[in-house]
Design an enzyme around this catalytic site. Structure first.
Site, PDB file in Angstrom:
ATOM      1  CG  ASP A  69      -2.175   0.826   1.025  1.00  0.00           C
ATOM      2  OD1 ASP A  69      -3.195   0.577   1.672  1.00  0.00           O
ATOM      3  OD2 ASP A  69      -2.111   1.756   0.182  1.00  0.00           O
TER       4      ASP A  69
HETATM    5  C1  GLC Z   1      -4.526   4.223   0.115  1.00  0.00           C
HETATM    6  C2  GLC Z   1      -5.354   3.051   0.558  1.00  0.00           C
HETATM    7  C3  GLC Z   1      -5.511   1.976  -0.468  1.00  0.00           C
HETATM    8  C4  GLC Z   1      -5.489   2.569  -1.860  1.00  0.00           C
HETATM    9  C5  GLC Z   1      -4.106   3.167  -2.073  1.00  0.00           C
HETATM   10  C6  GLC Z   1      -3.956   3.804  -3.456  1.00  0.00           C
HETATM   11  O1  GLC Z   1      -3.746   4.714   1.152  1.00  0.00           O
HETATM   12  O2  GLC Z   1      -5.001   2.413   1.769  1.00  0.00           O
HETATM   13  O3  GLC Z   1      -6.746   1.301  -0.189  1.00  0.00           O
HETATM   14  O4  GLC Z   1      -5.742   1.561  -2.815  1.00  0.00           O
HETATM   15  O5  GLC Z   1      -3.786   4.134  -1.083  1.00  0.00           O
HETATM   16  O6  GLC Z   1      -4.814   4.902  -3.591  1.00  0.00           O
END
Ligand code: GLC
Length: 706
Positions: free
Chosen positions: A279
């Site tokens: 993430d």
């Molecule tokens: C965010 C979220 C995740 C998302 C990613 C990209 O922090 O935790 O669910 O897909 O960043 O946007």
């Protein structure tokens, strides 16, 4: 001859299928052999496009970008995507295409209900349809892969991201995750109607301590195996091409550096052949977690645990040195790159890297897509209370009041290319529905002689979702007052609530004559609400997360375990039951359950039994009912949940009609990870219930035998 032909054809197809795989693997091997270590690391990097606008061309041409994360509709367009892809294909040394990704979570241009709402439809076919609709809109806009479905089981409404999952139940998160992956990916990922699915957040994120986002978790291995991992297994078995690791630690070991979950379970045991993705900044954050002392150590811990690609932070740039120093084997890097390239082949990016940017606008927000979003909105709504005031008549007079009467804030989180300007408000939906036959009076203008008042309540989309965690999920005081004032004027009060999480509704229970949970229903919000309020759609949604009586009961969920002293494990000031339980939802008709039968009361470990029940519609109108089958394993090597949903069906039953609903319960439905963490069956006695909610009482028993 025909038999011969068929056999040959079968074999040839088979060989062809195998040939394609080995052909692809051979191409990857050849490509890998040509790549420098720097180019390999480049494939493992997923920068955020917005943050690289100044030097993006050079980064791509230098082979430093394997994938881009996030798009910003202000300047990401299909043609811009093709322009960047062209640089990768024509300017970088090896011409490896880029995977463009984004959070297509509940629609792309046409937004449908938030996942917690959609799950309340208990309609897997609907889930697949809306995912497929989103996939086509997104792929034609230049998104190759979505960071969805989110299948984090969550039982804590203080956690804002409960809005993004499919509720508190393991089975529902599993089957909705599967349906969504299938809807996104279709049967050929290279087709531009489909997008790759990156299932998230792996794993245990929903158990963030205290409902505080990204907080640590304490999860026993057995609970991980029986509760938090199964929905991911279901998505991986459905073919998800990527898995995103979570921000949280898993009992002290951060998910993005957790070898047990990423390698031992996901890759080795489950045979996952796609790529893992961190993430946002989660590799960098290993230093905050305190398991890495610097950038290079963070990168080494992550990739050696099985994390293939890094989102946004650039710790992996240190891996060139790590390989040279021997802290990371080049074969580990090669395996990660192979996984990424494999998905690029599956997405057809080598053969067809560009999208038809002329066609893009034609597939966005079509009437057909709006219709589907409207249907999903209505099917997701849950009627919690109705003193007979609903459905409304389409003539006469109606007072409408409340902060969400004319709000366009109905799209929840992750709205992609969605635009709240396209949202149909509640008042617009009512006007569309009643076409001037109903006089609408705004609350503040109402006279005392008006009988029924519709009050639209709820929370802004910015109040739930990521990092939006709160300690009090009670309906806001100002909204309680609105309901009370209306009641005090002798009105019939209908409360429609646009919430993103379970709320404590206790304070309005004695004042509202009807309560309809609408969640954040998306672009067609107002039309969907009107369909239900005026009875063109008979509400059939059922809660997939418990609504507490008060905050102090949280976490609260139906499938908890029986304590050693069941009579003593409640509070002094309140019982341990929710205000509305998992699986609860009313209809404009009524259903009666009877005649629960089993084909046998013994179930062999290699066999199955049928469980049937008669469901009668004793009301005056047709309706759908979610028929639920729960079991309890009475004696096992570990204490088992007091009830577990194992089957459900959603028949449409005409007024007066009785349908016999039959479930096929096979022994494999009862398998679980036992005291030795072995996935197995344990013989013994089971209780079984069938009914319209997790509190259903019609029961039977059976024994599982060797
Ligand atoms: C965010 C979220 C995740 C998302 C990613 C990209 O922090 O935790 O669910 O897909 O960043 O946007």
């Amino acid at each position: 001859m025909r038999v011969l032909f068929c056999v040959c054809c079968l074999i040839s197809v088979n060989i062809f299928a195998q040939k394609t795989d080995s052909v692809t693997e051979k191409k990857i091997t050849t490509l890998l052999s040509k790549m420098t270590l720097e180019e390999k690391i480049g494939q493992l990097s997923q920068p955020v496009l917005d943050e690289h606008s100044k030097d993006v061309e050079n980064e791509i041409a230098a082979g430093k970008v394997g994938s881009f994360c996030s798009f910003n509709k202000r300047h990401y367009t299909p043609s811009e995507r093709n322009r960047l892809q062209k640089i990768a294909i024509e300017k970088s040394r090896l011409g490896i295409p880029i995977i463009f990704t984004y959070d297509v979570i509940h629609g792309f241009s046409t937004i449908y209900p938030i996942s917690l709402g959609l799950s309340a439809s208990w309609d897997l076919n609907l889930a697949k349809q809306v995912a497929s609709m989103a996939a086509k809109e997104a792929r034609y806009y230049g998104i190759d892969m979505t960071f969805s479905p989110m299948v984090d089981v969550s039982r804590d409404p203080r956690w804002g991201r409960i809005s993004e999952c499919y509720g508190e139940d393991v089975l529902l998160n599993s089957v909705f995750g599967k349906a969504t992956v299938e809807g996104y990916q279709g049967n050929d990922l290279s087709k531009h109607e489909n997008i790759g699915s990156c299932v998230k957040h792996f794993v245990g994120y929903g158990l963030s301590m205290g409902g505080r986002d990204k907080q640590f978790t304490e999860i026993s291995k057995n609970t991980l195996l029986n509760t938090y991992l199964p929905p991911f297994k279901s998505a991986v078995d459905a073919g998800a091409v990527s898995v995103m690791t979570a921000f949280n630690d898993i009992s002290g070991i951060p998910a993005s550096a957790n070898k047990f979950t990423m390698t031992d379970v996901l890759k080795d045991q489950w045979g996952f052949d796609g790529f893992t993705l961190s993430d946002w900044d989660a590799v960098l954050e290993l230093q905050n977690h305190g398991i890495a002392g610097n950038d290079k150590e963070a990168a080494e811990k992550a990739i050696n645990a099985g994390l293939d690609m890094e989102m946004r932070s650039d710790m992996y740039l240190n891996l060139v040195k790590s390989v040279k120093e021997g802290n990371v084997k080049e074969s580990v890097v090669d395996e990660a790159v192979r996984r990424v390239l494999r998905i690029k082949y599956k997405l057809g990016l080598f053969d067809n890297p560009y999208i038809d940017d002329k066609k893009s606008n034609k597939v966005q927000l079509t009437e057909e897509n709006r219709k589907l979003a409207r249907k999903a909105g209505a099917e997701s709504m849950v009627l919690l209370k109705n003193n007979g005031v609903l459905p409304l008549g389409k003539k006469g007079r109606l007072i409408i009041d409340g902060p969400f009467t004319n709000s366009k804030d109905m799209l929840g989180w992750w709205i992609g290319n969605g635009d709240d300007q396209n949202v149909v408000t509640v008042e617009e939906g009512i006007r569309n529905k009643t076409a001037g036959k109903l006089q609408i009076i705004h609350g503040s203008l109402s006279r005392n002689y008006d009988k029924t008042v519709l009050i639209c309540l709820g929370e802004s989309g910015g109040n739930f979702g990521e990092s939006n965690c709160i300690t009090d999920v009670t309906i806001p005081k100002s909204q309680i007052e609105l309901v009370k004032e209306a009641k005090a004027k002798g009105k019939n009060v209908i409360a429609v609530i646009f919430n993103g999480r379970p709320w404590v509704l206790t304070p309005i229970m004695d004042y509202a004559d009807a309560i309809l949970i609408a969640w954040h229903p998306g672009t067609e919000a107002g039309n969907a609400v009107a369909d239900v309020l005026f009875g063109d759609v008979n509400p059939s949604g059922k809660l997939t997360c418990s609504f507490p009586k008060m905050n102090g009961q949280i976490p609260i969920f139906y499938s908890d375990r029986i304590s050693g002293r069941p009579r003593e494990n409640k509070y002094k000031n309140i019982d341990a039951n929710p205000l509305f339980e998992f699986g609860f939802g009313l209809s404009y008709t009524k259903f009666e359950y009877s005649n629960l039968k089993m084909s046998s009361n013994t179930l062999k470990k290699d066999g199955s039994i049928t469980v049937s029940i008669d469901v009668k519609n004793i009301g005056k109108r047709e309706g759908k009912e979610v028929v639920q089958l729960y079991i309890h394993d009475k004696v096992a090597s570990i204490s088992r949940p007091k009830r577990e949903l194992v089957k459900f069906a959603k028949p449409n039953i005409k007024a007066g009609e009785t349908q016999t609903i039959t479930f096929n319960l096979s022994a494999s439905d009862l398998a679980f990870y036992n005291i030795d963490d072995q996935y197995t069956l344990e013989s013994g006695a089971y209780d079984l219930w069938v009914g319209g909610s997790s509190n259903c009482e019609l029961s039977s028993k059976f024994t599982l035998e060797d």
